[in-house]
Design an enzyme around this catalytic site. Structure first.
Site, short mmCIF file in Angstrom:
data_model
loop_
_atom_site.label_atom_id
_atom_site.label_comp_id
_atom_site.label_asym_id
_atom_site.label_seq_id
_atom_site.Cartn_x
_atom_site.Cartn_y
_atom_site.Cartn_z
N TYR A 178 51.05 50.71 38.59
CA TYR A 178 53.01 50.12 39.41
C TYR A 178 51.97 49.16 40.43
O TYR A 178 51.24 50.09 41.26
CB TYR A 178 53.67 51.08 39.85
N ARG A 234 48.63 41.21 44.70
CA ARG A 234 48.05 40.54 45.15
C ARG A 234 48.65 39.99 45.72
O ARG A 234 47.48 39.55 47.01
CB ARG A 234 47.11 39.44 43.85
N ASP A 265 32.49 36.95 46.14
CA ASP A 265 32.51 35.79 45.08
C ASP A 265 30.79 35.08 45.15
O ASP A 265 30.53 34.68 43.88
CB ASP A 265 33.56 35.90 44.57
P1 FAD Z 1 38.12 33.94 45.92
O1 FAD Z 1 39.11 35.13 46.06
O2 FAD Z 1 38.49 32.95 44.56
O3 FAD Z 1 39.06 32.67 46.94
C1 FAD Z 1 37.95 31.19 47.14
C2 FAD Z 1 38.80 30.67 48.17
O4 FAD Z 1 38.03 29.05 47.75
C3 FAD Z 1 39.57 30.16 46.75
O5 FAD Z 1 41.26 30.21 48.13
C4 FAD Z 1 39.25 28.60 46.37
O6 FAD Z 1 40.52 27.80 46.15
C5 FAD Z 1 38.59 28.42 48.10
N1 FAD Z 1 38.44 27.16 47.37
C6 FAD Z 1 37.27 27.37 46.75
N2 FAD Z 1 35.91 25.50 46.34
C7 FAD Z 1 36.43 25.70 47.69
C8 FAD Z 1 35.99 24.55 47.87
N3 FAD Z 1 34.80 23.53 47.84
N4 FAD Z 1 36.62 23.94 49.46
C9 FAD Z 1 37.82 24.49 49.83
N5 FAD Z 1 37.96 25.61 49.33
C10 FAD Z 1 37.38 26.04 47.86
N6 FAD Z 1 39.03 43.10 42.92
C11 FAD Z 1 39.49 43.81 43.58
O7 FAD Z 1 38.68 44.97 44.94
N7 FAD Z 1 40.42 45.15 42.97
C12 FAD Z 1 41.34 44.64 41.72
O8 FAD Z 1 41.45 45.79 42.11
C13 FAD Z 1 40.78 43.69 41.22
N8 FAD Z 1 40.60 43.02 40.03
C14 FAD Z 1 40.57 41.90 39.49
C15 FAD Z 1 41.08 41.74 38.11
C16 FAD Z 1 40.50 40.25 37.78
C17 FAD Z 1 41.94 39.98 36.59
C18 FAD Z 1 39.80 39.35 37.70
C19 FAD Z 1 39.40 38.55 37.31
C20 FAD Z 1 39.34 40.29 39.41
C21 FAD Z 1 40.05 41.42 40.52
N9 FAD Z 1 39.07 41.62 41.11
C22 FAD Z 1 39.55 43.01 42.25
C23 FAD Z 1 37.99 40.74 41.79
C24 FAD Z 1 38.53 39.96 43.35
O9 FAD Z 1 39.17 38.95 42.46
C25 FAD Z 1 37.35 38.95 43.68
O10 FAD Z 1 36.64 39.88 43.94
C26 FAD Z 1 38.39 38.68 44.71
O11 FAD Z 1 39.41 37.29 45.16
C27 FAD Z 1 36.94 37.53 45.42
O12 FAD Z 1 37.52 36.48 46.87
P2 FAD Z 1 36.86 35.70 47.62
O13 FAD Z 1 37.28 35.01 48.46
O14 FAD Z 1 35.06 35.93 47.69
O15 FAD Z 1 37.14 34.50 46.37
#
Ligand code: FAD
Length: 392
Positions: free
Chosen positions: A215, A109, A295
């Site tokens: 892997y 990651r 998300d």
């Molecule tokens: P996030 O990555 O959660 O980032 C949100 C960011 O916002 C964080 O850095 C957080 O600190 C910040 N934040 C939160 N609140 C505040 C605030 N109030 N002020 C300022 N900053 C804030 N997806 C895939 O595509 N392939 C995979 O193989 C995969 N495997 C996964 C395995 C697991 C076990 C899990 C749980 C998820 C997996 N996912 C995978 C899904 C993926 O991890 C998420 O969908 C992705 O990280 C979403 O990205 P995001 O930027 O929306 O949110």
């Protein structure tokens, strides 16, 4: 045709996860100069793997990080689905680059996060900025942070994850759905294993649980697995990347599984535990000049490996919509983005929740992996299959 603005709108992105960094990069590619506000003080190296499918790899190619990822990532020969107990083949989908126009890569990651950050000037990422409030007035949005500071922008993108505050502000607060399942996960040196895992990413399907093993490096030096197993609902309502699991409990949960699965879990020194959360599709993704991405807009179970992938797709489409109006009608651009994206992400949320993807059969996969966020028409919903196996 949109009029030319005297200046480009200022765009603030909340959250520097996969979606936030990706949209900063796609907006810069489109000529904008966004600023990113992230609550953490520094980025840690979370022990987890991530699969990047061809649909998101096309976006990553467009922002210039494909070669960097190819140099370090494991490129599986196929998606291999096997019966968890007997090893019998359920479905195999070979994934050569040519099939969907981009590679399928598995990596740590942190490699993906670092690659996205490398596409941005470091000075636009502001760490230690926890958003506490948003105020929209006279065509501007004021962001307030926990450290007492404020900034003003013409538009805000909430990329702040599954517990998004921006989401609460846009649609009202509620809790994500926890269906009483957790994911154990671990990354560990392949040298601890007594066997090779083969050329593919394997999902082993059990009766009420599964495990995915692959892997994370080109050199096959690191093994990753992630599971889904039932757990008491009260165990955790808020996931955390750092909660530890008990490796003995984990091994017991898979004691009936195929020897290759047991060998992986026997070799694994320790593991983490993560509550699996999701939401139903939201009624809307934007409110005026504030919009959701990743998300925060469409959290899903990890069973299709599409959470980060769809966040990265969102990034390309949102930047295209904003660029098409030259930053002028931001609110209209946000509505166009949602109209295009929501049918696709809602379907993926539903299939991912049902956990039926490639469990067997030969359902169409090209609508998912063939999607090209840079070139797809923005004025029609993206192609969807007649039956995508939600209830297969
Ligand atoms: P996030 O990555 O959660 O980032 C949100 C960011 O916002 C964080 O850095 C957080 O600190 C910040 N934040 C939160 N609140 C505040 C605030 N109030 N002020 C300022 N900053 C804030 N997806 C895939 O595509 N392939 C995979 O193989 C995969 N495997 C996964 C395995 C697991 C076990 C899990 C749980 C998820 C997996 N996912 C995978 C899904 C993926 O991890 C998420 O969908 C992705 O990280 C979403 O990205 P995001 O930027 O929306 O949110």
């Amino acid at each position: 045709m949109a009029q030319t603005m005297s200046r480009k709108p200022s765009i603030a992105i909340v959250g520097a996860g996969m979606g936030g960094l990706a949209v900063a990069a796609t907006l810069r590619r489109a000529g904008f100069e966004p600023q990113v506000y992230e609550q953490t003080q520094r980025f840690g190296r979370i022990g987890a793997g991530i699969q990047m499918m061809p649909n998101s790899m096309k976006v990553l190619r467009g922002i210039g990080v494909e070669d960097r990822l190819r140099a370090v990532a494991f490129q599986p020969y196929s998606h291999l689905n096997r019966d968890g107990y007997t090893g019998e083949l359920k479905r195999e989908l070979p994934m050569p680059d040519a099939l969907y126009g981009a590679p399928y890569l598995c990596m740590h990651r942190a490699e993906l996060h670092d690659a996205l950050a490398s596409a941005l000037p470091p000075e636009i990422i502001h760490l230690g900025k926890q958003l506490t409030g948003l105020d929209q007035k006279s065509g501007q949005v004021t962001l307030s942070f926990a450290d007492g500071t404020k900034v003003t922008a013409d538009a805000v993108i909430g990329a702040d994850g599954v517990h998004s505050l921006v989401r609460d502000i846009v649609v009202g607060p509620d809790a994500p759905i926890h269906r009483g399942r957790i994911a154990y996960r671990a990354v560990f040196p392949a040298s601890l294993m007594d066997r090779d895992l083969g050329p593919s990413r394997v999902k082993w399907w059990g009766r009420d649980r599964h495990i995915v093993i692959y892997y994370t490096t080109k050199a096959k030096s690191e093994v990753y697995f992630v599971t889904s197993v039932p757990e008491s609902a009260e165990w955790m309502t808020k996931e955390s990347w750092s909660a530890k699991g008990d490796v003995k409990e984990l091994r017991a949960a898979y004691s009936e599984f195929h020897p290759d699965v047991r060998a992986t879990l026997d070799a694994c020194p320790d593991c983490h535990k993560w509550a699996i959360l999701e939401r139903e599709p939201l009624p809307r993704w934007s409110e005026g000049r504030v919009v959701l991405l990743g998300d925060s807009a469409h959290p899903m179970t990890p069973y299709m490996a599409q959470g980060a992938a769809t966040s990265i797709e969102d990034a390309a489409i949102l930047a295209r919509c904003v660029a098409d109006v030259n930053g002028e009608d931001i609110e209209g651009a946000f509505r166009r983005y949602e109209a295009h994206r929501k049918p696709r992400t809602s379907l993926i949320q539903a299939i991912s929740s049902a956990n039926t993807w490639m469990q067997g059969g030969d359902a169409d996969t090209s609508w998912l992996y063939g999607y090209d966020a840079w070139n797809v028409s923005l004025d029609a919903p993206p192609r969807q299959p007649a039956s995508a196996g939600v209830a297969a």
